[in-house]
Design an enzyme around this catalytic site. Structure first.
Site, short mmCIF file in Angstrom:
data_model
loop_
_atom_site.label_atom_id
_atom_site.label_comp_id
_atom_site.label_asym_id
_atom_site.label_seq_id
_atom_site.Cartn_x
_atom_site.Cartn_y
_atom_site.Cartn_z
N GLU A 481 -15.74 122.67 58.26
CA GLU A 481 -16.39 123.12 59.50
C GLU A 481 -17.63 122.35 59.91
O GLU A 481 -18.37 122.80 60.79
CB GLU A 481 -16.71 124.63 59.42
N GLU A 577 -7.45 128.49 58.99
CA GLU A 577 -8.31 129.62 58.63
C GLU A 577 -8.24 130.67 59.72
O GLU A 577 -8.33 130.36 60.91
CB GLU A 577 -9.78 129.20 58.50
#
Length: 895
Positions: A481, A577
């Site tokens: 991320e 995710e």
């Protein structure tokens, strides 16, 4: 197994026949009764036995100085441990025979993290990365007889803070609700050890992996990489062997031989004479190639698509010289033969159109020539203490087999944890679980000063070399991320965007990428997750929208919408995710606190355990959308826990089925939900609680990840689109999908209809659309879907609830009777029982508990639509059927 026996016999034969010396290893671990470790703090007020492999929190618990670190508020009450400095000391004996060797090396497989090392009072080195193997030449420091080895650990918190003053990188700290520590991005240790939104802070120190002395005269094999490529009917295997000798040895000669076990209990051997100059650090490498007919091996497949054939590979390096002076080093690994690639091509070529879905690039894994939809989850460390995470094989086995048993073919090893143990990856090889391997960078910007970059380069090289030969490794990813964090200004970096972008590229592209691609050129290296994959790279590595659904992978979290509704989820090529929180069961919670006053959502204890901002509010909001929960109910807390698991399971079910359906119209090709496992007894996104108990989510995963699934979607116009998902490599032909309408108060469907269905191999196809039938009575009914197809052994039933259950009419309080009988079904090393359930009405989300009995139901969280249901229970305890019957309790949803 027979091939391995042959190869191991070969080792013994060579050593004995030729009187070849083998390198000597002296374990310095606590399991060696001749080695004793002590642990001492800065002011010497604590002096206790130490353990290696081990860590300071484990040793302090064992000595009774601190209690269970996961109990109560102990995550903050024991934080003083991380602020102190600690010294591990051992004494051991070295013989004259050992010292006659030309080379003596101290090998440290894992030290957490910053330690100054002394041997017999003389400094020999510094460690500052828990993910790196350190090898020190200690020949000149050892002496005959007793020797003393000392590790002086610096506080990881102080070290990180001091580095941040010189090399600050955002963010400074984690959110206050985490109860964590700051500047974790400055230190190369498990990032989550300073806390995360799902876990506590335990900034550990210790020698968490193996430590030993090696004595030899020639060279030792450190690592093996293998590259397989298939052309026509031949597999081409390249074996690269990485060896190490003394810094003082400039030339080495010997013979390198490779033995590969193949089908038919046969062995293929190749060899090569070696006469080479060593590098300045005493290392060198040798490459060999082997051609193997496809008839001599069988392909390795991910779980659910085929078998996991593994072949023993033994490598020997024998030095030249007189027979009495020859020395041999050997290493054994298991390898699999399979091809794997990430396919990023024009989506219009797959979808056959240039509509919105056909724009952009695909993103999918092709294994052995087949495009496979990746079903799975995300893996965090199995324990917050790295030494337990590393060595608890039972916990690793239980979690990985739980993934295997719910049809998972991929786990993403998340970038804030650790590079897992050799045992972990070996079990993934054996179970067919592909690994999306993040490098250990997560949710932060990172410094790029020369010291840090040197540290990172050593880390990447070591771990790619260590893991590369595993067939389970599917892809490398640079970070978790960090691309989207920079583009999205998560850490207020916008004012310095150009600076942080340049540093991002310097770390992940200029430094990490060349190392990965030089060692493992056949696997894809993704710079980040999520990212737009190849498109991100073309756009300068920081995409304007890293969540662009037309490219790469995405992470998606939404706690505000109705998450039981499949229509709220955005399209993606690959969902790496997504998740929702729930609370662990009361049984698991009671291992952390027995105080009755703690069992309230607004108690100080439960506020302390919830690290996600507004976490309970989001859970409550999701519950209240669909389920009736009265705060005045005396069982409110118990129901809140149970309903949170219903809500989580149904939300992940909806999102996962949306992604699986979207293979048809968007070519979505992966669904890895967050997260598989837990590190403590607290609210989290996990499907398996700390301690191994399955939440309702994990039971549901057996159905929503089923290889063949009828998957309905209630559309915004109140029609029902019905998909048939087929993850098999064979087609489904002339199947029947039965749709039945039930009222909530009767087992007899009020309407039933069958539809012809077909599905191509490895596909998701919409079969038909129906209206909701009695739409004006939708609060009284629900739909059940089932498949009958030749060759399909099982396919789970599926359901549509037209209105939230809190608005359903006709739900009655059930009378539930159960009986238990012992069976002869296979149950590992345990005993299997059949639990027979008899009910008199529809029961939503029937949940069984075995309470104090340690065991496992094969299914749970049932939608009971028939009077009689059977479920198997497996336990290793020595109990009889009546004991189990007395131990079982149940709960169900009630309006």
């Amino acid at each position: 197994m027979k091939s391995l026996v042959i190869l191991l016999f070969l080792i013994s034969f060579l050593l004995n026949l030729h009187k070849i010396n083998c390198l000597l290893k002296l374990s310095l671990e606590s399991s060696n009764e001749n080695v004793k470790w002590t642990l001492e703090n800065r002011n010497k007020s604590i002096n206790i036995p130490g353990s290696v492999p081990g860590g300071v929190y484990t040793d302090l618990q064992n000595a009774g100085i601190i209690g269970d670190i996961l109990s109560g508020y102990n995550d903050v009450l024991t934080r003083w441990v991380a602020y102190d400095t600690w010294t591990y000391t051992s004494k051991f004996n070295v013989s004259a025979n050992n010292l006659n060797s030309a080379v003596a090396k101290l090998v440290l497989e894992g030290v957490d993290t910053v330690a100054y090392i002394e041997l017999n009072g003389i400094p020999i080195g510094l460690t500052k990365n828990m993910f790196v193997r350190y090898v020190f030449d200690v020949k000149t420091y050892l002496k005959e007889g007793e020797n003393k080895l000392t590790f002086n650990f610096e506080s990881p918190i102080d070290y990180a803070k001091n580095r941040s003053r010189q090399h600050f990188a955002a963010p400074e700290c984690v959110p206050d609700v985490y109860n964590g520590e700051c500047h974790v991005n400055q230190i190369r240790k498990m990032q989550a050890s300073f806390s995360w939104d799902w876990g506590p802070a335990f900034p550990s120190v210790g020698i968490w992996r193996n430590v030993r002395l090696e004595f030899f005269n020639g060279a030792v094999i450190r690592s093996i990489t293998t590259h397989t490529e298939k052309k026509d009917t031949i597999w081409f295997l390249t074996v690269k062997v990485y060896l190490d000798t003394s810094n003082n040895i400039r030339n080495i000669s010997g013979y390198l031989s490779v033995y590969l076990s193949v089908e038919g209990h046969s062995t293929i051997k190749i060899g090569k004479n070696v006469d080479t100059q060593t590098n300045s650090d005493g290392t060198f490498d040798v490459e060999l190639e082997m051609n193997i007919s496809e008839n001599m091996i069988r392909e390795w497949w991910p779980n659910g698509y085929g078998s996991q054939y593994l072949y023993n590979l033994l490598v020997f390096f024998t030095t030249h010289g007189d027979r009495s002076d020859r020395e041999i080093s050997h290493k054994h690994v298991k390898i699999g033969f399979r091809t794997i690639e990430i396919v990023e091509q024009k989506a219009s070529l797959i979808l056959g159109n240039d509509t919105l879905a056909g724009q952009g690039l695909t993103f999918y894994f092709k294994v052995n020539g087949h495009p496979l939809f990746m079903k799975g989850s995300n893996w965090i460390p199995s324990n917050v203490l790295p030494e337990i995470n590393e060595n608890d094989k039972i916990r690793i086995d239980n979690l990985l087999t739980a993934a295997r048993d719910t049809h998972m073919a991929m786990l993403r090893v998340w970038g804030g944890g650790v590079y897992e143990s050799d045992y972990f990856y070996r079990r993934c090889d054996e179970l067919g679980i592909l690994i999306w391997q993040d490098f250990m960078f997560a949710c932060a910007m990172y410094p790029v000063d020369p010291e840090f970059l040197d540290n990172v380069r050593a880390e990447i090289q070591h771990n790619v070399l260590r893991l590369q030969h595993h067939p389970s490794i599917a892809v490398w990813a640079g970070n978790n991320e960090n691309e989207v964090a920079l583009r999205g200004n998560w850490y207020s970096t916008q004012a310095q965007f150009d600076k942080y972008k340049a540093e991002y590229i310097r770390l992940y592209v200029d430094n990490i990428k060349p190392i990965v691609e030089s060692i493992d050129p056949t696997r894809r290296y993704l710079i980040s997750s999520p990212s737009n994959g190849r498109k991100s790279e073309e756009d300068g590595y920081i995409a304007k929208n890293p969540y662009d659904p037309h490219f790469g992978d995405t992470h998606y979290y939404n706690y505000l919408a109705d998450n039981w509704n499949l229509n709220i989820y955005p399209q993606t090529r690959f969902a790496s995710e997504y998740g929702f929180q729930s609370l662990p069961s009361l049984k698991t919670m009671k291992t952390a606190t027995n105080k009755t006053s703690d069992y309230r959502i607004d108690s100080d204890y439960f506020k302390h355990r919830q690290h996600s901002p507004n976490g309970y509010s989001f859970i409550e909001s999701q519950i209240n959308r669909h389920l009736k929960l009265n705060k005045d109910d005396p069982k409110y807390f118990e129901k809140f826990v149970y309903y949170s698991q219903i809500s989580q399971a149904m939300s992940i079910k909806a999102e996962t089925e949306f992604y699986r359906q979207s293979q048809a119209d968007w070519y979505t090709m992966g669904a890895l939900y967050w997260q598989l496992n837990d590190v403590w007894q607290a609210p989290s996104w996990s499907g398996i609680e700390y301690g191994g108990k399955w939440k309702m989510l994990h039971y549901f995963a057996k159905s929503f990840f089923a290889p063949v699934l009828v998957s309905p979607r209630l559309t915004l116009t109140e029609n029902v689109d019905v998909y048939l998902i087929n993850d098999r490599i064979v087609a489904i032909i002339n199947a029947n999908i039965t749709v039945e309408m039930f009222k909530w108060n009767s087992f007899t469907p009020i309407k039933s209809q069958s539809y012809l269905a077909n599905a191509k191999p490895l596909s998701s196809e919409k079969q038909f659309t129906i209206d909701l039938w009695d739409a004006d009575k939708k609060d009284e009914i629900f739909l059940r879907f089932a498949l009958q197809a030749d060759g399909v052994i099982s396919s789970p039933q599926n359901y549509i609830f037209p209105v939230p259950l809190k608005n359903a009419k006709g739900l009655r309080t059930p009378n539930i009777k159960l009986d238990v009988s012992e069976t002869t079904a296979v149950c590992g090393n345990g005993t299997s029982f059949t639990v027979n359930l008899n009910v008199d009405t529809i029961v939503p989300f029937l949940w069984l508990e075995a309470n104090s009995i340690d065991g496992h139901f094969h299914d749970n969280g049932f939608i009971i639509t028939e009077p009689k249901t059977k479920v198997h229970f497996c336990t290793k305890e020595k109990i009889n059927a009546q004991q189990l019957k007395r131990g079982i309790t149940y709960k169900y949803y009630e309006n």
